[in-house]
Design a protein around this motif. Structure first.
Motif, PDB file in Angstrom:
ATOM      1  N   GLN A   1     -57.058  44.024  76.176  1.00  0.00           N
ATOM      2  CA  GLN A   1     -56.124  45.009  76.696  1.00  0.00           C
ATOM      3  C   GLN A   1     -55.062  45.394  75.663  1.00  0.00           C
ATOM      4  N   THR A   2     -54.356  46.476  75.983  1.00  0.00           N
ATOM      5  CA  THR A   2     -53.237  46.900  75.137  1.00  0.00           C
ATOM      6  C   THR A   2     -52.070  45.942  75.306  1.00  0.00           C
ATOM      7  N   LEU A   3     -51.211  45.907  74.319  1.00  0.00           N
ATOM      8  CA  LEU A   3     -50.047  45.033  74.370  1.00  0.00           C
ATOM      9  C   LEU A   3     -49.133  45.390  75.532  1.00  0.00           C
ATOM     10  N   GLU A   4     -48.902  46.671  75.757  1.00  0.00           N
ATOM     11  CA  GLU A   4     -47.972  47.074  76.811  1.00  0.00           C
ATOM     12  C   GLU A   4     -48.463  46.630  78.173  1.00  0.00           C
ATOM     13  N   ASN A   5     -49.757  46.737  78.429  1.00  0.00           N
ATOM     14  CA  ASN A   5     -50.305  46.273  79.705  1.00  0.00           C
ATOM     15  C   ASN A   5     -50.037  44.789  79.915  1.00  0.00           C
ATOM     16  N   VAL A   6     -50.302  44.013  78.883  1.00  0.00           N
ATOM     17  CA  VAL A   6     -50.160  42.562  78.999  1.00  0.00           C
ATOM     18  C   VAL A   6     -48.693  42.175  79.161  1.00  0.00           C
TER      19      VAL A   6
ATOM     20  N   GLY B   1     -64.362  63.226  82.095  1.00  0.00           N
ATOM     21  CA  GLY B   1     -64.632  61.983  82.809  1.00  0.00           C
ATOM     22  C   GLY B   1     -64.075  60.736  82.171  1.00  0.00           C
ATOM     23  N   CYS B   2     -63.461  60.860  80.992  1.00  0.00           N
ATOM     24  CA  CYS B   2     -62.937  59.689  80.282  1.00  0.00           C
ATOM     25  C   CYS B   2     -61.513  59.933  79.814  1.00  0.00           C
ATOM     26  N   HIS B   3     -60.832  58.854  79.524  1.00  0.00           N
ATOM     27  CA  HIS B   3     -59.543  58.945  78.844  1.00  0.00           C
ATOM     28  C   HIS B   3     -59.526  57.934  77.701  1.00  0.00           C
ATOM     29  N   LEU B   4     -58.689  58.194  76.734  1.00  0.00           N
ATOM     30  CA  LEU B   4     -58.554  57.309  75.569  1.00  0.00           C
ATOM     31  C   LEU B   4     -57.526  56.238  75.887  1.00  0.00           C
ATOM     32  N   GLN B   5     -57.947  54.981  75.873  1.00  0.00           N
ATOM     33  CA  GLN B   5     -57.017  53.891  76.142  1.00  0.00           C
ATOM     34  C   GLN B   5     -55.945  53.856  75.065  1.00  0.00           C
ATOM     35  N   GLY B   6     -54.733  53.538  75.460  1.00  0.00           N
ATOM     36  CA  GLY B   6     -53.602  53.604  74.540  1.00  0.00           C
ATOM     37  C   GLY B   6     -53.514  52.459  73.565  1.00  0.00           C
ATOM     38  N   ASN B   7     -54.565  52.250  72.788  1.00  0.00           N
ATOM     39  CA  ASN B   7     -54.593  51.168  71.806  1.00  0.00           C
ATOM     40  C   ASN B   7     -53.794  51.525  70.560  1.00  0.00           C
ATOM     41  N   GLU B   8     -53.387  50.499  69.844  1.00  0.00           N
ATOM     42  CA  GLU B   8     -52.757  50.706  68.540  1.00  0.00           C
ATOM     43  C   GLU B   8     -53.808  50.978  67.466  1.00  0.00           C
ATOM     44  N   PHE B   9     -54.975  50.363  67.604  1.00  0.00           N
ATOM     45  CA  PHE B   9     -55.971  50.488  66.542  1.00  0.00           C
ATOM     46  C   PHE B   9     -57.372  50.806  67.083  1.00  0.00           C
TER      47      PHE B   9
ATOM     48  N   LYS C   1     -63.627  11.174  76.884  1.00  0.00           N
ATOM     49  CA  LYS C   1     -64.472  11.745  75.834  1.00  0.00           C
ATOM     50  C   LYS C   1     -63.664  12.142  74.606  1.00  0.00           C
ATOM     51  N   TYR C   2     -62.523  12.796  74.812  1.00  0.00           N
ATOM     52  CA  TYR C   2     -61.784  13.368  73.681  1.00  0.00           C
ATOM     53  C   TYR C   2     -60.553  12.554  73.289  1.00  0.00           C
ATOM     54  N   ASP C   3     -60.021  11.780  74.211  1.00  0.00           N
ATOM     55  CA  ASP C   3     -58.872  10.904  73.951  1.00  0.00           C
ATOM     56  C   ASP C   3     -57.671  11.648  73.369  1.00  0.00           C
ATOM     57  N   ARG C   4     -57.452  12.860  73.853  1.00  0.00           N
ATOM     58  CA  ARG C   4     -56.254  13.584  73.464  1.00  0.00           C
ATOM     59  C   ARG C   4     -55.973  14.673  74.499  1.00  0.00           C
ATOM     60  N   PRO C   5     -54.714  15.045  74.660  1.00  0.00           N
ATOM     61  CA  PRO C   5     -54.376  16.073  75.646  1.00  0.00           C
ATOM     62  C   PRO C   5     -54.582  17.472  75.096  1.00  0.00           C
ATOM     63  N   VAL C   6     -54.741  18.421  75.989  1.00  0.00           N
ATOM     64  CA  VAL C   6     -54.744  19.832  75.610  1.00  0.00           C
ATOM     65  C   VAL C   6     -53.331  20.226  75.221  1.00  0.00           C
ATOM     66  N   ASN C   7     -53.171  20.812  74.035  1.00  0.00           N
ATOM     67  CA  ASN C   7     -51.825  21.184  73.577  1.00  0.00           C
ATOM     68  C   ASN C   7     -51.656  22.679  73.385  1.00  0.00           C
ATOM     69  N   ALA C   8     -52.606  23.472  73.891  1.00  0.00           N
ATOM     70  CA  ALA C   8     -52.467  24.935  73.877  1.00  0.00           C
ATOM     71  C   ALA C   8     -53.474  25.517  74.872  1.00  0.00           C
ATOM     72  N   LEU C   9     -53.065  26.586  75.547  1.00  0.00           N
ATOM     73  CA  LEU C   9     -53.954  27.311  76.450  1.00  0.00           C
ATOM     74  C   LEU C   9     -54.281  28.655  75.815  1.00  0.00           C
ATOM     75  N   VAL C  10     -55.570  29.002  75.745  1.00  0.00           N
ATOM     76  CA  VAL C  10     -56.020  30.292  75.225  1.00  0.00           C
ATOM     77  C   VAL C  10     -56.780  30.969  76.358  1.00  0.00           C
ATOM     78  N   LEU C  11     -56.213  32.035  76.912  1.00  0.00           N
ATOM     79  CA  LEU C  11     -56.682  32.567  78.180  1.00  0.00           C
ATOM     80  C   LEU C  11     -56.996  34.050  78.111  1.00  0.00           C
ATOM     81  N   ASP C  12     -58.227  34.403  78.444  1.00  0.00           N
ATOM     82  CA  ASP C  12     -58.561  35.800  78.686  1.00  0.00           C
ATOM     83  C   ASP C  12     -57.960  36.203  80.035  1.00  0.00           C
ATOM     84  N   VAL C  13     -57.870  37.514  80.290  1.00  0.00           N
ATOM     85  CA  VAL C  13     -57.234  37.988  81.525  1.00  0.00           C
ATOM     86  C   VAL C  13     -58.252  38.552  82.507  1.00  0.00           C
TER      87      VAL C  13
END
Length: 432
Positions: free
Chosen positions: A137-142, A213-221, A87-99
């Motif tokens: 997610q936060t950068l540090e977690n990833v 009952g909650c905490h603030l996730q350690g985000n940058e923004f 169908k596409y006649d080309r390979p995948v050249n990047a993976l974009v992945l949620d966690v």
């Protein structure tokens, strides 16, 4: 049709299942200190070589490719890969992945990325395919679980990028001054100031139930409230619903406090006294309830909808509506309530990651389960720049998009299924 005929022959005449099991054993269970384990591994490795050799001899010129396909993909995965190659006649050249709920699934994998999936990612890496992890997610977690799962050598190779907090920043180790790009720094000062003020007040102003009952996730923004309970249980659902109502009201107050900074050039039909004196929380509840059925449902259930039970969107003053058009409130039942910028999203983060990685003509595999991932899938589809895949439990709108495109839907916790399909695509597309 020759490739289809060859693939039929491969899976009819050769023991591909045995080959695949030996390949998995050799890849995932390397020789250990135990002499017995070493012997088993060596025997499996020798038999693997023999099985591969049979296929190489049977398919002159293309035997190595077909042996690789049989060693990694089931019959169905291989034929789906060939369909995509045709169908596409080309390979995948990047993976974009949620966690979360994509590479890993709490219901199936103890919330860890399976070893098989991690190994497949290293194989794509070794084949020169850049990996973009795109997450809320936060950068540090990833950074932590990537280093543990893929190893520091892969993470710091210059071919791995992290789009974190759903597009507020991009982290690509090994690229000098481009290693970390703070995309939120490019926002208007009025928006950044509102987020700063919201973050300063979100816990100190919170009612007791939300504060406990909650905490603030350690985000940058982004400003994200997470439950102090197991995600999804009754206590988590209740406190996140409370947190959503509270966040909407606090956002209204913060915006009203800054109304002079966001007043449009043309005079508003509401004079300044009316704007600053109105019930700010009513505005934000009305605004977001009119745009998000899930938020409307939470407010309705708690009798918190303005305007007598109908989202009175028309009553939101123009300057406030103009500002809120740049801010989004996201609700995830029993998991999070958060405020994010509409001007920062995963597609923008992915585009920035591609720039740093040098992916100039992307044809990406995009894997995700949520509406924010759908935006990346749509961004790719509009540019004929890739394919999309999702787990069976993904959001309805995500599944509709994926099924309409190429129907790459996989079981929960088994992202390896689609990675093997794409592995077959990349090998078979080069076969004449």
């Amino acid at each position: 049709m020759e490739r289809y005929d060859q693939l039929y022959r491969l899976y009819e005449e050769f023991d591909a299942e045995r080959l695949r099991s030996h390949q998995a054993f050799v890849d995932l269970f390397p020789p250990l200190d135990s002499r017995v384990a070493l012997t088993y591994w060596e025997d499996a490795s020798d038999e693997l070589d023999d099985l591969r050799e049979e296929i190489r001899d049977a398919f002159p010129g293309t035997g190595e490719t077909y042996a690789d396909v049989a060693a990694h993909a089931t019959r169905d995965q291989a034929f789906t890969g060939l369909d995509l190659a045709t169908k596409y006649d080309r390979p995948v050249n990047a993976l974009v992945l949620d966690v979360d709920e994509t590479l890993r699934s709490a219901g199936q994998t103890d919330n860890e990325i399976p070893r098989e999936t991690l190994h497949l990612l290293t194989e794509f890496h070794e084949a020169g395919v850049p990996i973009v992890v795109c997450t809320g997610q936060t950068l540090e977690n990833v950074k932590g679980f990537l280093s543990q799962g893929l190893g520091n050598a892969v993470v710091n190779s210059g071919e791995v990028s992290v789009v974190y907090e759903s597009g507020t920043g991009v982290f690509t180790p090994g690229h000098g001054p481009e290693t970390k790009r703070l995309l939120y720094d490019e926002l208007d000062e009025s928006v950044r100031a509102a987020f700063d003020r919201l973050r300063q007040r979100v816990l100190s102003d919170a009612p007791d139930g939300v504060a406990r009952g909650c905490h603030l996730q350690g985000n940058e923004f982004n400003v994200t409230l997470k439950p102090n309970f197991e995600t999804g249980n009754d206590d988590a659902v209740a406190v996140i619903d409370d947190a959503l109502v509270y966040l909407l009201d606090l956002l209204g107050v913060v915006v009203a406090d800054r109304i002079d900074d966001v007043r449009p050039a043309e005079p508003s039909e509401h004079d300044e006294e009316d704007v600053l004196g109105a019930a700010a929380g009513e505005w934000t509840r009305a605004f977001y309830a009119a745009r998000d059925p899930e938020i409307e449902a939470v407010l309705d259930e708690r009798d918190e909808l303005p305007g007598g039970g109908e989202p009175a969107d028309a009553d939101v003053p123009d300057p406030v509506a103009d500002f809120l058009d740049r801010v989004d409130v996201a609700y995830y039942e029993g998991d999070a309530a958060e405020v994010v910028s509409r001007e920062l999203d995963k597609p923008g983060g992915v585009e920035a990651a591609f720039e740093v990685l040098g992916v100039e003509d992307p044809f990406a595999l995009v894997v995700g389960d949520s509406k924010s991932d759908l935006r990346v899938m749509e961004w790719v589809a509009e540019r004929d720049a890739g394919v999309a895949a999702a787990p069976e439990h993904a959001s309805t709108v995500v599944l509709e998009h994926v099924r309409e495109r190429d129907d790459l839907v996989f079981p929960p916790g088994d992202a390896g299924d689609v990675l093997r399909t794409v592995y077959a695509l990349n090998r078979l597309v080069a076969v004449e």
